[in-house]
Motif scaffolding. Structure first.
Motif, PDB file in Angstrom:
ATOM      1  N   LEU A 115       0.824  -1.205   0.000  1.00 49.65           N
ATOM      2  CA  LEU A 115       0.000   0.000   0.000  1.00 49.65           C
ATOM      3  C   LEU A 115       0.865   1.263   0.000  1.00 49.65           C
ATOM      4  CD1 LEU A 115      -2.806   1.303   0.247  1.00 49.65           C
ATOM      5  CD2 LEU A 115      -2.690   0.895   2.698  1.00 49.65           C
ATOM      6  N   VAL A 116       1.896   1.297   0.826  1.00 45.94           N
ATOM      7  CA  VAL A 116       2.793   2.454   0.865  1.00 45.94           C
ATOM      8  C   VAL A 116       3.503   2.615  -0.483  1.00 45.94           C
ATOM      9  CG1 VAL A 116       4.876   3.421   1.932  1.00 45.94           C
ATOM     10  CG2 VAL A 116       3.093   2.416   3.360  1.00 45.94           C
ATOM     11  N   GLY A 117       3.973   1.523  -1.055  1.00 47.60           N
ATOM     12  CA  GLY A 117       4.630   1.588  -2.361  1.00 47.60           C
ATOM     13  C   GLY A 117       3.698   2.104  -3.444  1.00 47.60           C
ATOM     14  N   LEU A 118       2.452   1.648  -3.439  1.00 43.63           N
ATOM     15  CA  LEU A 118       1.487   2.118  -4.432  1.00 43.63           C
ATOM     16  C   LEU A 118       1.109   3.576  -4.202  1.00 43.63           C
ATOM     17  CD1 LEU A 118      -0.784  -1.028  -4.824  1.00 43.63           C
ATOM     18  CD2 LEU A 118       0.900  -0.136  -6.441  1.00 43.63           C
ATOM     19  N   LEU A 119       1.063   4.009  -2.957  1.00 42.91           N
ATOM     20  CA  LEU A 119       0.806   5.428  -2.681  1.00 42.91           C
ATOM     21  C   LEU A 119       1.945   6.299  -3.217  1.00 42.91           C
ATOM     22  CD1 LEU A 119      -0.728   5.143   0.871  1.00 42.91           C
ATOM     23  CD2 LEU A 119      -1.843   6.197  -1.115  1.00 42.91           C
ATOM     24  N   LEU A 120       3.175   5.839  -3.100  1.00 48.03           N
ATOM     25  CA  LEU A 120       4.302   6.577  -3.678  1.00 48.03           C
ATOM     26  C   LEU A 120       4.185   6.631  -5.206  1.00 48.03           C
ATOM     27  CD1 LEU A 120       7.273   5.318  -1.469  1.00 48.03           C
ATOM     28  CD2 LEU A 120       6.197   7.576  -1.451  1.00 48.03           C
ATOM     29  N   ALA A 121       3.819   5.501  -5.813  1.00 51.99           N
ATOM     30  CA  ALA A 121       3.612   5.474  -7.261  1.00 51.99           C
ATOM     31  C   ALA A 121       2.474   6.408  -7.663  1.00 51.99           C
ATOM     32  CB  ALA A 121       3.324   4.049  -7.726  1.00 51.99           C
ATOM     33  N   ASP A 122       1.433   6.464  -6.853  1.00 51.80           N
ATOM     34  CA  ASP A 122       0.304   7.349  -7.114  1.00 51.80           C
ATOM     35  C   ASP A 122       0.731   8.811  -7.051  1.00 51.80           C
ATOM     36  OD1 ASP A 122      -2.583   7.892  -7.444  1.00 51.80           O
ATOM     37  OD2 ASP A 122      -2.456   8.594  -5.376  1.00 51.80           O
ATOM     38  N   LEU A 123       1.521   9.167  -6.056  1.00 49.87           N
ATOM     39  CA  LEU A 123       2.014  10.541  -5.958  1.00 49.87           C
ATOM     40  C   LEU A 123       2.824  10.923  -7.196  1.00 49.87           C
ATOM     41  CD1 LEU A 123       3.019  10.690  -2.198  1.00 49.87           C
ATOM     42  CD2 LEU A 123       1.326  12.149  -3.325  1.00 49.87           C
ATOM     43  N   VAL A 124       3.661  10.017  -7.680  1.00 50.60           N
ATOM     44  CA  VAL A 124       4.444  10.287  -8.885  1.00 50.60           C
ATOM     45  C   VAL A 124       3.528  10.386 -10.109  1.00 50.60           C
ATOM     46  CG1 VAL A 124       6.191   9.333 -10.451  1.00 50.60           C
ATOM     47  CG2 VAL A 124       6.572   9.303  -7.982  1.00 50.60           C
ATOM     48  N   ALA A 125       2.527   9.518 -10.203  1.00 53.29           N
ATOM     49  CA  ALA A 125       1.613   9.547 -11.347  1.00 53.29           C
ATOM     50  C   ALA A 125       0.801  10.836 -11.393  1.00 53.29           C
ATOM     51  CB  ALA A 125       0.676   8.334 -11.301  1.00 53.29           C
ATOM     52  N   VAL A 126       0.401  11.331 -10.238  1.00 55.09           N
ATOM     53  CA  VAL A 126      -0.455  12.522 -10.194  1.00 55.09           C
ATOM     54  C   VAL A 126       0.358  13.806 -10.250  1.00 55.09           C
ATOM     55  CG1 VAL A 126      -2.113  13.802  -8.789  1.00 55.09           C
ATOM     56  CG2 VAL A 126      -2.309  11.330  -8.999  1.00 55.09           C
ATOM     57  N   TYR A 127       1.461  13.875  -9.500  1.00 54.19           N
ATOM     58  CA  TYR A 127       2.196  15.131  -9.365  1.00 54.19           C
ATOM     59  C   TYR A 127       3.512  15.164 -10.130  1.00 54.19           C
ATOM     60  CZ  TYR A 127      -1.253  15.930  -5.776  1.00 54.19           C
ATOM     61  OH  TYR A 127      -2.439  16.089  -5.115  1.00 54.19           O
ATOM     62  N   GLY A 128       3.959  14.040 -10.645  1.00 57.60           N
ATOM     63  CA  GLY A 128       5.131  14.004 -11.504  1.00 57.60           C
ATOM     64  C   GLY A 128       6.468  13.862 -10.810  1.00 57.60           C
ATOM     65  N   SER A 129       6.640  14.490  -9.656  1.00 52.61           N
ATOM     66  CA  SER A 129       7.934  14.461  -8.969  1.00 52.61           C
ATOM     67  C   SER A 129       7.731  14.975  -7.550  1.00 52.61           C
ATOM     68  CB  SER A 129       8.933  15.360  -9.693  1.00 52.61           C
ATOM     69  OG  SER A 129       8.564  16.715  -9.560  1.00 52.61           O
ATOM     70  N   PRO A 130       8.747  14.807  -6.701  1.00 58.96           N
ATOM     71  CA  PRO A 130       8.637  15.408  -5.370  1.00 58.96           C
ATOM     72  C   PRO A 130       8.425  16.926  -5.439  1.00 58.96           C
ATOM     73  CG  PRO A 130      10.393  13.799  -5.379  1.00 58.96           C
ATOM     74  CD  PRO A 130       9.935  13.951  -6.804  1.00 58.96           C
ATOM     75  N   GLY A 131       9.027  17.562  -6.437  1.00 54.47           N
ATOM     76  CA  GLY A 131       8.820  18.997  -6.606  1.00 54.47           C
ATOM     77  C   GLY A 131       7.378  19.321  -6.950  1.00 54.47           C
ATOM     78  N   GLY A 132       6.733  18.468  -7.742  1.00 46.96           N
ATOM     79  CA  GLY A 132       5.328  18.654  -8.070  1.00 46.96           C
ATOM     80  C   GLY A 132       4.438  18.506  -6.853  1.00 46.96           C
ATOM     81  N   VAL A 133       4.777  17.562  -5.982  1.00 45.61           N
ATOM     82  CA  VAL A 133       4.024  17.387  -4.738  1.00 45.61           C
ATOM     83  C   VAL A 133       4.208  18.635  -3.873  1.00 45.61           C
ATOM     84  CG1 VAL A 133       3.793  16.042  -2.626  1.00 45.61           C
ATOM     85  CG2 VAL A 133       4.208  14.880  -4.789  1.00 45.61           C
ATOM     86  N   TRP A 134       5.444  19.107  -3.752  1.00 43.74           N
ATOM     87  CA  TRP A 134       5.727  20.287  -2.943  1.00 43.74           C
ATOM     88  C   TRP A 134       4.960  21.499  -3.481  1.00 43.74           C
ATOM     89  CZ3 TRP A 134       7.005  21.357   1.677  1.00 43.74           C
ATOM     90  CH2 TRP A 134       7.511  22.602   2.025  1.00 43.74           C
ATOM     91  N   HIS A 135       4.911  21.638  -4.794  1.00 44.37           N
ATOM     92  CA  HIS A 135       4.167  22.730  -5.421  1.00 44.37           C
ATOM     93  C   HIS A 135       2.682  22.630  -5.080  1.00 44.37           C
ATOM     94  CE1 HIS A 135       3.203  25.825  -8.318  1.00 44.37           C
ATOM     95  NE2 HIS A 135       2.299  25.026  -8.853  1.00 44.37           N
ATOM     96  N   ALA A 136       2.122  21.413  -5.083  1.00 45.61           N
ATOM     97  CA  ALA A 136       0.709  21.218  -4.738  1.00 45.61           C
ATOM     98  C   ALA A 136       0.453  21.568  -3.275  1.00 45.61           C
ATOM     99  CB  ALA A 136       0.292  19.777  -5.017  1.00 45.61           C
ATOM    100  N   VAL A 137       1.382  21.181  -2.404  1.00 46.83           N
ATOM    101  CA  VAL A 137       1.228  21.498  -0.978  1.00 46.83           C
ATOM    102  C   VAL A 137       1.252  23.011  -0.783  1.00 46.83           C
ATOM    103  CG1 VAL A 137       2.336  21.329   1.282  1.00 46.83           C
ATOM    104  CG2 VAL A 137       2.156  19.300  -0.174  1.00 46.83           C
ATOM    105  N   LEU A 138       2.210  23.672  -1.382  1.00 47.70           N
ATOM    106  CA  LEU A 138       2.301  25.124  -1.250  1.00 47.70           C
ATOM    107  C   LEU A 138       1.125  25.820  -1.930  1.00 47.70           C
ATOM    108  CD1 LEU A 138       6.096  25.812  -1.788  1.00 47.70           C
ATOM    109  CD2 LEU A 138       4.819  25.750   0.358  1.00 47.70           C
ATOM    110  N   GLY A 139       0.668  25.283  -3.047  1.00 52.81           N
ATOM    111  CA  GLY A 139      -0.438  25.879  -3.777  1.00 52.81           C
ATOM    112  C   GLY A 139      -1.767  25.768  -3.065  1.00 52.81           C
ATOM    113  N   SER A 140      -1.892  24.851  -2.114  1.00 49.62           N
ATOM    114  CA  SER A 140      -3.150  24.700  -1.393  1.00 49.62           C
ATOM    115  C   SER A 140      -3.261  25.648  -0.214  1.00 49.62           C
ATOM    116  CB  SER A 140      -3.317  23.251  -0.920  1.00 49.62           C
ATOM    117  OG  SER A 140      -2.317  22.918   0.016  1.00 49.62           O
ATOM    118  N   SER A 141      -2.174  26.344   0.107  1.00 49.78           N
ATOM    119  CA  SER A 141      -2.184  27.276   1.225  1.00 49.78           C
ATOM    120  C   SER A 141      -2.721  28.629   0.774  1.00 49.78           C
ATOM    121  CB  SER A 141      -0.766  27.445   1.765  1.00 49.78           C
ATOM    122  OG  SER A 141      -0.715  28.522   2.659  1.00 49.78           O
TER     123      SER A 141
END
Length: 153
Positions: A115-141
Motif C-alpha cells: 500500500l505504501v509503495g502504491l501510494l508513492l507510485a500514485d504521488l508520482v503519477a499525479v504530481y510528476g515528482s517530489p517537486g510537483g508534490v511540494w508545489h501542490a502542498v504550497l499551492g493549497s495554502s
C-alpha cells in the motif's frame, strides 16, 4: 480547467491511458486499504477496531481525493495520500514494536507495505515528482495563492 492535476503539458493520445492507469491504481489502493481495515476489524479488541475504522475513513478520503474531479478536491488531494501513507507506516511500526507476531499479522504488514509503495507510485503519477508534490502542498495554502480580485463582504 486549470487544477493541480494539469501539472504537465498534454502528451497527446496517451492521456486517456494515463487517466485509466491512475484510476486503476486508485482502485487498487482503495481495495488494499479496505482489506487491511477488514483484517483489523475482524481481530476484535479496541486497538484493532480503532485502527480498522481509521483505515476505512482514510480509504473514503483517499477515494474522494483521487477520483472526484472538482477543483476544491484537487487542491487538497495530497492530504489523504500523505495521511494514508503516514497512518500505514505508523501501523507497521507499531506492529514491529508491540506485536503480537503471528502469520496474519505478517500478511497484513505485507499488504500495508504494498500500500505504501502504491501510494508513492500514485504521488508520482499525479504530481510528476517530489517537486510537483511540494508545489501542490504550497499551492493549497491561502497564504501562497495570488489574490483573485477584490473581496466582497
Amino acid at each position: 480547467m486549470q487544477g493541480v492535476r494539469s501539472r504537465a503539458p498534454s502528451r497527446g493520445p496517451t492521456e486517456p491511458v494515463d487517466r485509466l492507469v491512475r484510476v486503476v491504481l486508485a482502485l487498487v489502493i482503495i481495495q488494499l486499504t479496505v482489506t487491511t481495515a477488514s483484517i483489523h476489524l475482524g481481530l476484535g479488541g479496541q486497538l484493532f477496531t480503532v485502527n480498522g475504522l481509521g483505515y476505512l475513513a482514510l480509504a473514503v478520503a483517499y477515494g474522494v481525493g483521487a477520483l472526484v474531479p472538482l477543483p476544491f478536491v484537487d487542491r487538497f488531494a495530497w492530504v489523504p495520500r500523505f495521511g494514508l501513507a503516514g497512518y500505514t507506516l505508523l501501523t507497521i511500526g507499531a506492529y514491529l514494536v508491540i506485536g503480537p507476531y503471528f502469520t496474519l499479522g505478517w500478511v497484513t504488514k505485507g499488504i500495508e507495505t504494498a500500500l505504501v509503495g502504491l501510494l508513492l507510485a500514485d504521488l508520482v503519477a499525479v504530481y510528476g515528482s517530489p517537486g510537483g508534490v511540494w508545489h501542490a502542498v504550497l499551492g493549497s495554502s491561502p497564504a501562497t495563492r495570488p489574490p483573485r480580485g477584490p473581496r466582497h463582504a
